[in-house]
Design a protein around this motif. Sequence first.
Motif, PDB file in Angstrom:
ATOM      1  N   MET A   1       0.822  -1.214   0.000  1.00  0.00           N
ATOM      2  CA  MET A   1       0.000   0.000   0.000  1.00  0.00           C
ATOM      3  C   MET A   1       0.852   1.258   0.000  1.00  0.00           C
ATOM      4  SD  MET A   1      -3.184  -1.100   2.430  1.00  0.00           S
ATOM      5  CE  MET A   1      -4.076   0.428   2.158  1.00  0.00           C
ATOM      6  N   SER A   2       2.046   1.199   0.559  1.00  0.00           N
ATOM      7  CA  SER A   2       2.906   2.379   0.571  1.00  0.00           C
ATOM      8  C   SER A   2       3.402   2.712  -0.833  1.00  0.00           C
ATOM      9  CB  SER A   2       4.082   2.197   1.528  1.00  0.00           C
ATOM     10  OG  SER A   2       4.995   1.263   1.010  1.00  0.00           O
ATOM     11  N   GLU A   3       3.295   1.776  -1.764  1.00  0.00           N
ATOM     12  CA  GLU A   3       3.702   1.988  -3.152  1.00  0.00           C
ATOM     13  C   GLU A   3       2.566   2.535  -4.016  1.00  0.00           C
ATOM     14  OE1 GLU A   3       6.841   1.643  -4.299  1.00  0.00           O
ATOM     15  OE2 GLU A   3       7.369   1.237  -2.211  1.00  0.00           O
ATOM     16  N   TRP A   4       1.353   2.551  -3.507  1.00  0.00           N
ATOM     17  CA  TRP A   4       0.230   3.094  -4.271  1.00  0.00           C
ATOM     18  C   TRP A   4       0.496   4.575  -4.530  1.00  0.00           C
ATOM     19  CZ3 TRP A   4      -4.887   1.249  -1.522  1.00  0.00           C
ATOM     20  CH2 TRP A   4      -4.957  -0.146  -1.553  1.00  0.00           C
ATOM     21  N   PRO A   5       0.012   5.090  -5.654  1.00  0.00           N
ATOM     22  CA  PRO A   5       0.203   6.516  -5.926  1.00  0.00           C
ATOM     23  C   PRO A   5      -0.579   7.381  -4.945  1.00  0.00           C
ATOM     24  CG  PRO A   5      -1.195   5.502  -7.594  1.00  0.00           C
ATOM     25  CD  PRO A   5      -0.706   4.405  -6.709  1.00  0.00           C
ATOM     26  N   GLU A   6       0.000   8.518  -4.614  1.00  0.00           N
ATOM     27  CA  GLU A   6      -0.690   9.469  -3.736  1.00  0.00           C
ATOM     28  C   GLU A   6      -1.658  10.288  -4.570  1.00  0.00           C
ATOM     29  OE1 GLU A   6       2.162  11.814  -1.628  1.00  0.00           O
ATOM     30  OE2 GLU A   6       3.167  10.063  -0.818  1.00  0.00           O
ATOM     31  N   ASP A   7      -2.758  10.678  -3.975  1.00  0.00           N
ATOM     32  CA  ASP A   7      -3.752  11.491  -4.652  1.00  0.00           C
ATOM     33  C   ASP A   7      -3.145  12.821  -5.060  1.00  0.00           C
ATOM     34  OD1 ASP A   7      -6.245  12.196  -5.655  1.00  0.00           O
ATOM     35  OD2 ASP A   7      -6.943  13.004  -3.742  1.00  0.00           O
ATOM     36  N   GLY A   8      -3.314  13.191  -6.319  1.00  0.00           N
ATOM     37  CA  GLY A   8      -2.831  14.477  -6.797  1.00  0.00           C
ATOM     38  C   GLY A   8      -1.385  14.505  -7.227  1.00  0.00           C
TER      39      GLY A   8
ATOM     40  N   PRO B   1       1.455  13.485  -9.814  1.00  0.00           N
ATOM     41  CA  PRO B   1       1.537  12.992 -11.192  1.00  0.00           C
ATOM     42  C   PRO B   1       2.221  11.629 -11.247  1.00  0.00           C
ATOM     43  CG  PRO B   1       2.397  15.234 -11.021  1.00  0.00           C
ATOM     44  CD  PRO B   1       2.141  14.756  -9.632  1.00  0.00           C
ATOM     45  N   LEU B   2       1.762  10.796 -12.163  1.00  0.00           N
ATOM     46  CA  LEU B   2       2.349   9.477 -12.334  1.00  0.00           C
ATOM     47  C   LEU B   2       3.703   9.591 -13.013  1.00  0.00           C
ATOM     48  CD1 LEU B   2      -0.778   7.533 -13.613  1.00  0.00           C
ATOM     49  CD2 LEU B   2       0.173   7.509 -11.317  1.00  0.00           C
ATOM     50  N   SER B   3       4.592   8.646 -12.706  1.00  0.00           N
ATOM     51  CA  SER B   3       5.893   8.588 -13.361  1.00  0.00           C
ATOM     52  C   SER B   3       5.695   8.122 -14.803  1.00  0.00           C
ATOM     53  CB  SER B   3       6.806   7.594 -12.644  1.00  0.00           C
ATOM     54  OG  SER B   3       6.987   7.960 -11.311  1.00  0.00           O
ATOM     55  N   LYS B   4       6.687   8.384 -15.626  1.00  0.00           N
ATOM     56  CA  LYS B   4       6.625   7.953 -17.020  1.00  0.00           C
ATOM     57  C   LYS B   4       6.449   6.441 -17.078  1.00  0.00           C
ATOM     58  CE  LYS B   4       9.029   8.223 -21.380  1.00  0.00           C
ATOM     59  NZ  LYS B   4      10.208   8.675 -22.090  1.00  0.00           N
ATOM     60  N   GLY B   5       5.506   5.987 -17.865  1.00  0.00           N
ATOM     61  CA  GLY B   5       5.255   4.557 -18.005  1.00  0.00           C
ATOM     62  C   GLY B   5       4.177   4.025 -17.083  1.00  0.00           C
ATOM     63  N   GLU B   6       3.817   4.775 -16.038  1.00  0.00           N
ATOM     64  CA  GLU B   6       2.748   4.330 -15.152  1.00  0.00           C
ATOM     65  C   GLU B   6       1.405   4.646 -15.785  1.00  0.00           C
ATOM     66  OE1 GLU B   6       4.018   4.330 -10.562  1.00  0.00           O
ATOM     67  OE2 GLU B   6       3.714   6.318 -11.409  1.00  0.00           O
ATOM     68  N   LYS B   7       0.456   3.766 -15.581  1.00  0.00           N
ATOM     69  CA  LYS B   7      -0.879   3.916 -16.147  1.00  0.00           C
ATOM     70  C   LYS B   7      -1.843   4.347 -15.063  1.00  0.00           C
ATOM     71  CE  LYS B   7      -4.484   1.148 -18.280  1.00  0.00           C
ATOM     72  NZ  LYS B   7      -4.918  -0.206 -18.548  1.00  0.00           N
ATOM     73  N   ASP B   8      -2.639   5.353 -15.348  1.00  0.00           N
ATOM     74  CA  ASP B   8      -3.675   5.792 -14.414  1.00  0.00           C
ATOM     75  C   ASP B   8      -4.898   4.921 -14.628  1.00  0.00           C
ATOM     76  OD1 ASP B   8      -5.403   7.054 -12.714  1.00  0.00           O
ATOM     77  OD2 ASP B   8      -5.377   8.980 -13.739  1.00  0.00           O
ATOM     78  N   VAL B   9      -5.218   4.085 -13.633  1.00  0.00           N
ATOM     79  CA  VAL B   9      -6.352   3.176 -13.769  1.00  0.00           C
ATOM     80  C   VAL B   9      -7.597   3.697 -13.055  1.00  0.00           C
ATOM     81  CG1 VAL B   9      -4.941   1.121 -14.059  1.00  0.00           C
ATOM     82  CG2 VAL B   9      -5.612   1.830 -11.757  1.00  0.00           C
ATOM     83  N   ASP B  10      -7.551   4.910 -12.545  1.00  0.00           N
ATOM     84  CA  ASP B  10      -8.691   5.434 -11.799  1.00  0.00           C
ATOM     85  C   ASP B  10      -9.743   5.988 -12.739  1.00  0.00           C
ATOM     86  OD1 ASP B  10     -10.444   6.334  -9.921  1.00  0.00           O
ATOM     87  OD2 ASP B  10      -9.213   7.996  -9.224  1.00  0.00           O
ATOM     88  N   ASP B  11     -10.792   5.196 -12.940  1.00  0.00           N
ATOM     89  CA  ASP B  11     -11.904   5.655 -13.758  1.00  0.00           C
ATOM     90  C   ASP B  11     -13.094   5.990 -12.871  1.00  0.00           C
ATOM     91  OD1 ASP B  11     -12.775   3.206 -12.934  1.00  0.00           O
ATOM     92  OD2 ASP B  11     -12.999   2.339 -14.923  1.00  0.00           O
TER      93      ASP B  11
END
Length: 90
Positions: free
Chosen positions: A63-70, A72-82
């Motif tokens: 869980m500590s590796e989950w992206p923080e709200d707000g 930006p994702l690193s290059k290559g990471e996919k935003d799966v939040d729909d």
Amino acid sequence: MSNDPTSIARKVPRIGLNRSEVALAIGFSANTVDLMVAEGFLPKPRVWHSRKVWLVSEIEASMSEWPEDGVPLSKGEKDVDDGDSWRASV
């Protein structure tokens, strides 16, 4: 001092959780825990015979590796939040 099993159990730290306990601990349904494992957001459980147990330390590390709200994702990471990405299909 009482030998009541419930008072003894409260003194023992939990290092492993079953599926429903993981769901309760992180605030999601058990079906969503399955989806999160399949998507790689939670670790796979450890297995002893037919019993599945998640290590609390591995859940916390994952869980500590989950992206923080707000953030930006690193290059290559996919935003799966729909908006509904954490819901398991019924």
